[in-house]
Design an enzyme around this catalytic site. Structure first.
Site, mmCIF file in Angstrom:
data_model
loop_
_atom_site.group_PDB
_atom_site.id
_atom_site.type_symbol
_atom_site.label_atom_id
_atom_site.label_comp_id
_atom_site.label_asym_id
_atom_site.label_seq_id
_atom_site.Cartn_x
_atom_site.Cartn_y
_atom_site.Cartn_z
ATOM 1 C CE LYS A 233 8.190 1.368 -3.798
ATOM 2 N NZ LYS A 233 8.405 1.704 -2.388
ATOM 3 C CG ASP A 251 9.825 6.306 -4.685
ATOM 4 O OD1 ASP A 251 9.424 7.269 -5.378
ATOM 5 O OD2 ASP A 251 11.020 6.145 -4.384
#
Length: 372
Positions: A233, A251
Site C-alpha cells: 500500500k 486502504d
C-alpha cells in the site's frame, strides 16, 4: 277419462299464475311443480274424482315447489362459497408469484462483462464529482511522502499533516532522520499514535535509504517493500504520486467501498488490489484510488453512508445501507462537500478552486465552514 285429463290440465294452467303471484323463483322450482301436476292428473283419471283431487294436487304442488327452491338456494350458497374460496386461493397465488420473481431478479448474478462496465462507469462518474482528487498527505519530495505514508497508519491524514512540518523542519533528509535521537523523534510524532513503533520504522527506513540507496527513495516496488514499515500500500502511494507509476492503494476506505460495490468479496488487501486491478487498465489505477478514497471520506462513510446525497446511487448495490433522505443525507457530508476544511494544510490549487478549505496547523483553530 279425457274429461279428467282436460280438467287436470286446466288446473295446472290455473295454478301457474298462483305460483308466480306467490313469488316462487327459478326454472328448477317451476319444473318440479309441473311434474307434480302431471302426477296429480294421473291419480285423478284413475279415481274419477277430479274436483276433490284438485285440492290435494294444489297442496302437493305447494309442497313440491318449496323443496326444490330450498335446495336451489342451498346449492347457490355452496357455489358462491366455493367460488370465493377459489378466488382467494388464486389471489394468494397471484400475489406470491410476483414476489418470487422479484427475488429471483435481485439475486441474479452479474456477468463479468456487466461488472467491468459498471465498475468503469462508477470511475467515470467519480471523475466528474472529484476532478481535483489528490493524495491527501502534504509532501514536497518522495522522502517526505514515504515518511508521511508510514505515519498515516491507524490515524488520519489530517493528523499526519499537522505533525510532519515540525518533523521535517528538524530532520529534512534521510541522513538527518537516521542520525536523530529516537526519543526526540518519538516526541515529534506522538500525535499520530503508536509513536514508538513508528519511530523505529521511519528511522529504520531512513537508515536503509542512506546505506543502500544513496539517500534517495527508489521508484521500484521490489525495492520499496524491502524498507522497514513499507508494504505494498505504502509503496504504491509513493510510486503513483511521487514517480507517476500506476498503483492501487488499498486502504480502509478503498476496501470498504469496492466490497459495497460488489467489485470483489476479498478482504485481504493484496487480493483486493489484484481483483480490482483486473477491472481497469493500469493507466487508471492511481487516480481511481484517489477518487474512491475521496468518496469514502466525504460521502460513503463507514457507519452511516450518505446514500441520499450519493451521485452514484443508481449504480450501487448497497444503496439503502445509509441515510436515503436527501436533506438528512446532506447533513452527513464531510470536507469540501459539506463546506468543511480538508485534510491538507497545503492542498493543490485545483482543490481550493473547487471550494476546498485548507486544514489548520496543529493546535490552531479550524477556519469557518464555507457551506455549499
Amino acid at each position: 277419462m279425457t274429461a279428467g285429463r282436460n280438467s287436470a290440465v286446466g288446473e295446472q294452467a290455473s295454478t301457474a299464475p298462483e305460483k308466480a303471484a306467490k313469488g316462487v323463483k327459478g326454472t328448477r322450482g317451476a319444473g318440479g311443480a309441473a311434474a307434480s301436476g302431471r302426477k296429480g292428473a294421473g291419480d285423478a283419471a284413475g279415481s274419477g274424482g277430479a274436483a276433490s283431487s284438485g285440492g290435494k294436487r294444489a297442496a302437493a304442488e305447494k309442497t313440491g315447489a318449496a323443496k326444490p327452491v330450498k335446495k336451489a338456494v342451498s346449492a347457490k350458497s355452496a357455489t358462491k362459497a366455493a367460488a370465493a374460496k377459489s378466488a382467494k386461493s388464486v389471489k394468494k397465488a397471484a400475489a406470491a408469484k410476483p414476489a418470487k420473481s422479484v427475488t429471483k431478479t435481485a439475486a441474479k448474478p452479474e456477468s463479468r462483462t456487466a461488472l467491468v462496465r459498471r465498475a468503469r462507469r462508477i470511475n467515470r462518474e467519480l471523475a466528474e464529482v472529484y476532478p481535483y482528487a489528490h493524495p491527501e498527505l502534504d509532501f514536497e519530495n518522495p522522502f517526505q511522502l514515504l515518511v508521511a505514508t508510514v505515519l498515516s497508519a491507524q490515524t488520519t491524514d489530517l493528523r499526519v499533516n499537522q505533525t510532519t512540518p515540525a518533523l521535517f523542519a528538524k530532520h529534512p533528509t534521510p541522513e538527518d532522520l537516521a542520525a536523530a535521537n529516537p526519543e526526540d523523534v518519538e516526541e515529534l510524532i506522538r500525535p499520530t499514535g503508536f509513536f514508538r513503533a513508528k519511530t523505529k520504522s521511519i528511522m529504520g527506513l531512513a537508515a536503509a535509504l542512506r546505506d543502500e540507496f544513496g539517500g534517495e527513495v527508489p521508484g521500484r516496488l521490489e525495492d520499496l517493500v524491502k524498507l522497514p514499515g513499507v508494504g505494498r500500500k505504502t509503496a504504491f502511494v509513493v510510486m503513483g504520486n511521487a514517480f507517476g507509476r500506476p498503483g492501487i492503494t488499498v486502504d480502509t476506505h478503498f476496501g470498504r467501498l469496492v466490497r459495497r460495490w460488489k467489485w470483489t468479496e476479498e478482504t485481504d488487501p493484496d487480493k483486493v488490489e489484484k481483483a480490482v486491478g483486473e477491472l481497469f487498465p493500469k493507466s487508471d489505477w492511481t487516480m481511481l484510488s484517489h477518487r474512491v478514497i475521496f468518496h469514502g471520506r466525504r460521502i460513503c462513510h463507514a457507519r452511516k453512508p450518505a446514500c441520499g446525497a450519493c451521485p452514484i446511487a443508481p449504480l450501487c448495490p448497497a444503496y439503502g445501507e445509509g441515510e436515503t433522505d436527501p436533506e438528512k443525507a446532506k447533513k452527513l457530508l464531510k470536507y469540501e462537500k459539506g463546506g468543511f476544511p480538508g485534510q491538507r494544510l497545503k492542498p493543490p490549487q485545483s482543490y481550493l478552486d473547487a471550494g476546498g478549505v485548507p486544514a489548520p496547523p496543529l493546535g490552531a483553530t479550524a477556519p469557518p465552514a464555507t457551506g455549499e
